[in-house]
Design an enzyme around this catalytic site. Structure first.
Site, PDB file in Angstrom:
ATOM      1  N   GLU A  17      19.231 -10.488   0.723  1.00 59.28           N
ATOM      2  CA  GLU A  17      19.705 -12.174   1.255  1.00 59.28           C
ATOM      3  C   GLU A  17      18.944 -12.615   2.285  1.00 59.28           C
ATOM      4  O   GLU A  17      18.790 -13.514   2.350  1.00 59.28           O
ATOM      5  CB  GLU A  17      21.341 -11.785   1.594  1.00 59.28           C
ATOM      6  CG  GLU A  17      22.167 -11.336   0.500  1.00 59.28           C
ATOM      7  CD  GLU A  17      22.303  -9.894   0.263  1.00 59.28           C
ATOM      8  OE1 GLU A  17      23.238  -9.622  -0.236  1.00 59.28           O
ATOM      9  OE2 GLU A  17      21.410  -9.236   0.609  1.00 59.28           O
ATOM     10  N   LYS A 117       0.206  -1.705  11.070  1.00 55.68           N
ATOM     11  CA  LYS A 117       1.316  -0.771  10.464  1.00 55.68           C
ATOM     12  C   LYS A 117       2.279  -0.384  11.717  1.00 55.68           C
ATOM     13  O   LYS A 117       1.455   0.271  12.833  1.00 55.68           O
ATOM     14  CB  LYS A 117       0.657   0.150   9.573  1.00 55.68           C
ATOM     15  CG  LYS A 117      -0.131  -0.364   8.341  1.00 55.68           C
ATOM     16  CD  LYS A 117       1.074  -0.974   7.544  1.00 55.68           C
ATOM     17  CE  LYS A 117       0.245  -1.483   6.262  1.00 55.68           C
ATOM     18  NZ  LYS A 117      -0.356  -0.602   5.511  1.00 55.68           N
ATOM     19  N   GLY A 437      -8.136 -10.433  -5.355  1.00 61.41           N
ATOM     20  CA  GLY A 437      -7.292 -10.213  -6.390  1.00 61.41           C
ATOM     21  C   GLY A 437      -6.457 -11.059  -7.119  1.00 61.41           C
ATOM     22  O   GLY A 437      -6.439 -11.631  -8.079  1.00 61.41           O
ATOM     23  N   CYS A 521       9.024  -8.110   1.094  1.00 64.78           N
ATOM     24  CA  CYS A 521       9.899  -6.791   0.394  1.00 64.78           C
ATOM     25  C   CYS A 521       8.976  -6.200  -0.484  1.00 64.78           C
ATOM     26  O   CYS A 521       8.239  -6.962  -1.407  1.00 64.78           O
ATOM     27  CB  CYS A 521      11.293  -7.024   0.024  1.00 64.78           C
ATOM     28  SG  CYS A 521      12.155  -7.795   1.432  1.00 64.78           S
ATOM     29  N   ASP A 604      -8.406  -0.936  -4.886  1.00 66.14           N
ATOM     30  CA  ASP A 604      -7.962  -1.121  -3.675  1.00 66.14           C
ATOM     31  C   ASP A 604      -7.440   0.097  -2.967  1.00 66.14           C
ATOM     32  O   ASP A 604      -6.585   0.730  -3.567  1.00 66.14           O
ATOM     33  CB  ASP A 604      -7.082  -2.206  -3.700  1.00 66.14           C
ATOM     34  CG  ASP A 604      -7.233  -3.690  -3.858  1.00 66.14           C
ATOM     35  OD1 ASP A 604      -8.485  -3.944  -3.612  1.00 66.14           O
ATOM     36  OD2 ASP A 604      -6.625  -4.489  -4.560  1.00 66.14           O
ATOM     37  N   ASP A 661     -18.110   7.466   3.760  1.00 66.99           N
ATOM     38  CA  ASP A 661     -17.854   8.533   2.690  1.00 66.99           C
ATOM     39  C   ASP A 661     -17.399   8.109   1.374  1.00 66.99           C
ATOM     40  O   ASP A 661     -17.779   8.684   0.590  1.00 66.99           O
ATOM     41  CB  ASP A 661     -17.350   9.668   3.582  1.00 66.99           C
ATOM     42  CG  ASP A 661     -18.293  10.398   4.560  1.00 66.99           C
ATOM     43  OD1 ASP A 661     -19.337  10.100   4.586  1.00 66.99           O
ATOM     44  OD2 ASP A 661     -17.735  11.221   5.603  1.00 66.99           O
ATOM     45  N   GLU A 670      -9.552  -6.681   6.554  1.00 72.34           N
ATOM     46  CA  GLU A 670      -9.001  -7.698   7.401  1.00 72.34           C
ATOM     47  C   GLU A 670      -9.468  -7.911   8.662  1.00 72.34           C
ATOM     48  O   GLU A 670      -9.654  -6.817   9.383  1.00 72.34           O
ATOM     49  CB  GLU A 670      -7.385  -7.442   7.537  1.00 72.34           C
ATOM     50  CG  GLU A 670      -6.588  -8.734   8.337  1.00 72.34           C
ATOM     51  CD  GLU A 670      -6.980  -8.136  10.086  1.00 72.34           C
ATOM     52  OE1 GLU A 670      -6.734  -9.229  10.791  1.00 72.34           O
ATOM     53  OE2 GLU A 670      -7.047  -7.288  10.480  1.00 72.34           O
ATOM     54  N   HIS A 699      -1.585 -14.360   5.284  1.00 72.99           N
ATOM     55  CA  HIS A 699      -0.208 -13.960   5.648  1.00 72.99           C
ATOM     56  C   HIS A 699       0.508 -15.157   6.585  1.00 72.99           C
ATOM     57  O   HIS A 699       1.746 -14.960   7.008  1.00 72.99           O
ATOM     58  CB  HIS A 699      -0.095 -12.620   6.431  1.00 72.99           C
ATOM     59  CG  HIS A 699      -0.586 -11.327   5.721  1.00 72.99           C
ATOM     60  ND1 HIS A 699      -1.839 -10.886   5.567  1.00 72.99           N
ATOM     61  CD2 HIS A 699       0.316 -10.572   5.087  1.00 72.99           C
ATOM     62  CE1 HIS A 699      -1.787  -9.952   4.842  1.00 72.99           C
ATOM     63  NE2 HIS A 699      -0.672  -9.654   4.433  1.00 72.99           N
TER      64      HIS A 699
END
Length: 760
Positions: A17, A117, A437, A521, A604, A661, A670, A699
């Site tokens: 919601e 993150k 992509g 989400c 990715d 590597d 980014e 974003h």
């Protein structure tokens, strides 16, 4: 009596919601008051779901992000947002996403705050910004209003705030200043906040200091001591909360701080519980996170109860029980699931069920096991069912993993040799342009997918609908003048779920949504068993797309580490073993794409850094198996086949050698929100392969100018030779609309042309 509480509840709602209300508000389809009413309704529902607890969290609800909420509460608002309007909520959204509404004038648009993150989760927070002129000014109205709401509903409140030291640690200095120099200014602001909470009748305050599970130098340890010895001059009791890991060398520090209780993540730090009991003064409470707040498997209640009994006898009223962390990271309610396989369903527990588990454990301890005997018996049955299910293990998969060898991890030739052959094959210009992509997932695309899943759209009609979208995507890219194309991923619901649906060992929920950031989400698939790929997953779509154009077409795959990190992962074997199973499955797809004529393949690994352990001492072990999994996936191809990979919102400076590597021919990352700061690492590290530093922040709805993108790429050329640079957005474009995407990509292509002209 063991006390029950919760650290935080999912804010999105059972049916998302909050997502829908936010997006309607940004489109100006509802008023601000309607958005606020949705928030109030959700909070009331969430407190109702937690009414069996002794204390419920308040202040954990957010319209976008709890760290951004803290910045606004502390008055730490970027200068570029100040004085735009008198509407604090619109300013809040401007920091979060660059603008508040779709129709906002350009003068009201700003650069969105940097996003990264939250520790090792897939939740993104808006990074606080600091400089030498930063000041703080308290605005506690949001949390005070929510406390008043909750009390009116009869809730025994426990407000939740981010602690002052973690807040500083989470932020970024925008100049050469030291973040810790701001602590002396910040402490009085927190003291004022706590005074306001005391006036509001708050008994217990949850103060989250998650950095206590990190390796902290003496300055940060001193900052924690300074902050809490300065703040503990109040009747409000402090519950110092940590999660996601062990305290280790910070255990003694945490025990010494003048707080009234400590929450320990007993899922990740179970072996520290007895130490905490021994070291913590006997007038302080100990909260144990005994239910996993990060995964969706049922807690083994009987086993946990046997472990808790002696602890309860020792601590009595000092024992608090809770999930290990905020339940922000799991779906809301398992009862909404109607299509999950019944056996797998019986193994699962979402947020509401996890709180039930906490309540069952407390009742067993406080009232005796007989009062919850049926619940304990049902739980034992489910645990045993999962342990012995023949659907979990596949001997053929285990055999194949055991046969992995070093040769499977290596390309035939070095990058230098491969690059020559690839340039001969593709003949690309300097600063070649591409995208990451996905292209916009329109309402028509989503409707076709819904109809197909519902059985109202036939296989042929669905295929035709997706092919029409692919045709449109190719046509748009050719008209834009992009050098390397993608098919747009119209057929994909999600970059992980799409693949999981075609692999063995996976299950899928209907409503298992988890907030990633803002209104975004995700619905992580569930890995419950051994993984294999029965048949090709993407080849038909990619081959069709390549047939429509003479330009190179990237085959698009999600890498094994990202599939792992963005799934709910089984906990009955190591993550490394599960990742190797995924690597073999995706390797098969890579080789099939190559055999079908696809000359570029992007794998990715957006979540590679996300999986890093919180402590650097443990990084190498993770990187060893994560990089191995990627190389197994990617390195079976010929030299002429170009392997791309993508990483979004990953500050990878400290793992740059591991990135190298991976030996991908091209990596895209980014960099736009960070103003190319992520490329500073290349001043010291000579990255050997090609790289596409993102110049378009997807974003945000803002459309970047040609000048801004040229400027970003010029910064990149100061560190990386032009012949090894690509021009591309930060990430996929599925969440944007064509009206935003087309002008942004037109500008991006023009930026590449100007860069080529300047280099000529």
């Amino acid at each position: 009596m063991a006390i029950t509480h919760n650290l935080g509840f999912p804010r999105i709602g059972k049916k998302r919601e909050l997502k829908y209300a936010l997006e309607k508000y940004w489109k100006q389809e509802i008023s601000q008051q309607e958005l606020l009413n949705t928030g109030a309704s959700l909070r009331q529902n969430h407190w109702k779901e937690q009414q069996a607890l002794d204390y419920s969290p308040v202040g954990d609800f957010s319209f976008y992000d709890q760290v951004l909420d803290t910045s606004f509460m502390l008055g730490n608002i970027p200068q570029r947002v100040q004085n735009i309007s008198d509407n604090s909520l619109d300013d809040y959204f401007r920091v979060a996403r660059g603008r508040s509404s779709a129709t906002e004038s350009d003068c009201s648009c700003v650069q969105a705050g940097e996003m990264t993150k939250w520790f090792d989760t897939n939740y993104h927070y808006i990074v606080p910004e600091f400089d030498k002129d930063t000041t703080f000014k308290l605005d506690a109205s949001r949390i005070l209003a929510q406390i008043e709401e909750a009390k009116a509903q009869g809730v025994n409140v426990k407000p939740v705030i981010i602690g002052p030291v973690s807040y500083l640690w989470l932020g970024k200095a925008k100049d050469a200043s030291n973040k810790l120099d701001l602590l002396d200014q910040l402490i009085p602001t927190y003291a004022q906040l706590i005074l306001e909470l005391e006036k509001a009748g708050v008994e217990w305050l949850q103060i989250d200091e998650p950095i206590l599970v990190l390796e902290l130098d003496e300055d940060w340890q001193h900052a924690l001591r300074k902050a809490y010895y300065s703040l503990k001059r109040t009747s409000v009791k402090f519950l110092l909360t940590t999660y996601f890991g062990k305290l280790q060398e910070n255990l003694n520090l945490a025990c010494e701080l003048p707080v009234d209780g400590i929450h320990l993540d007993a899922i990740n730090a179970k072996d520290e519980v007895l130490k905490l009991i021994d070291w913590l003064p006997n007038f302080k409470v100990i909260s144990l996170g005994v239910v996993n707040g990060r995964n969706i498997w049922k807690t083994d209640l009987n086993k946990t109860l046997e472990w808790l009994k002696p602890i309860h006898e020792l601590l009595g009223d000092r024992l608090w029980l809770a999930p290990s962390c905020s339940l922000l990271h799991v779906p809301v309610d398992l009862e909404s699931e109607e299509k999950l396989d019944a056996e797998v369903l019986s193994w699962l527990s979402f947020a509401i069920q996890k709180l039930d588990e906490v309540t069952i454990l407390s009742r067993a301890l406080n009232e005796g096991e007989k009062v919850v005997a049926d619940a304990l018996a049902d739980n034992a049955k489910a645990i045993e069912s999962r342990k012995n299910s023949d659907r979990v293990h596949d001997n053929a998969v285990a055999t194949r993993v055991a046969q992995i060898n070093d040769e499977m991890q290596n390309r035939v030739s070095s990058f230098t040799e491969r690059a020559k052959r690839q340039q001969q094959r593709f003949d690309l210009p300097l600063y070649p342009t591409t995208t990451i992509g996905s292209f916009p997932q329109t309402g028509e695309i989503r409707q076709s997918r819904r109809d197909y899943k519902a059985g109202t759209l036939s296989d042929d009609n669905y295929k035709n609908a997706m092919q029409e979208e692919i045709k449109r995507c190719i046509r748009e890219q050719e008209e834009l003048g992009l050098d390397v194309l993608v098919h747009g991923e119209a057929e994909r619901n999600d970059m992980v779920e799409y693949f999981g649906e075609q692999l063995t060992g996976y299950a899928f929920s209907q409503f298992g949504w988890v907030q990633s950031y803002g209104s975004r989400c995700v619905k992580p698939p569930i890995i419950y068993g051994d993984i294999s790929r029965p048949t090709a997953m993407t080849v038909e779509w990619s081959r069709y797309a390549q047939s429509l154009t003479e330009k190179p077409m990237k085959g698009m795959l999600t890498g094994p580490v990202t599939i792992l990190n963005w799934s709910f992962v089984r906990d009955d074997q190591t993550r490394a073993d599960t990742c190797l199973q995924l690597a073999l499955a995706i390797r098969d797809e890579v080789l099939d794409l190559e055999a079908s004529g696809i000359s570029m393949i992007q794998i990715d690994e957006a979540a590679l850094r996300e999986g890093l352990p919180l402590r650097k001492a443990e990084w190498q072990a993770y990187l060893d198996w994560a990089i191995k999994a990627f190389r197994i996936t990617a390195n079976g191809v010929k030299d002429e086949t170009q392997i791309h990979t993508h990483m979004c919102y990953s500050e990878f400076n400290d793992i740059i050698k591991a990135i190298a590597d991976m030996d991908a021919d091209v990596i895209t990352i980014e960099t736009s929100r960070s103003d190319m700061e992520l490329l500073d690492v290349f001043d010291q590290f000579q990255y050997p392969n090609e790289i596409g530093p993102g110049v378009y922040d997807i974003h945000s709805p803002n459309i970047p100018t040609v000048e801004a993108m040229v400027n970003l790429m010029q910064k990149a050329t100061q560190r990386i030779p032009a012949e090894r640079l690509w021009v591309n957005p930060d990430c996929g474009l599925k969440t944007r609309n064509w009206e935003e995407v087309k002008p942004a990509l037109i500008n991006m292509v023009e930026a590449s042309k100007q860069l080529n002209k300047a280099a000529a």
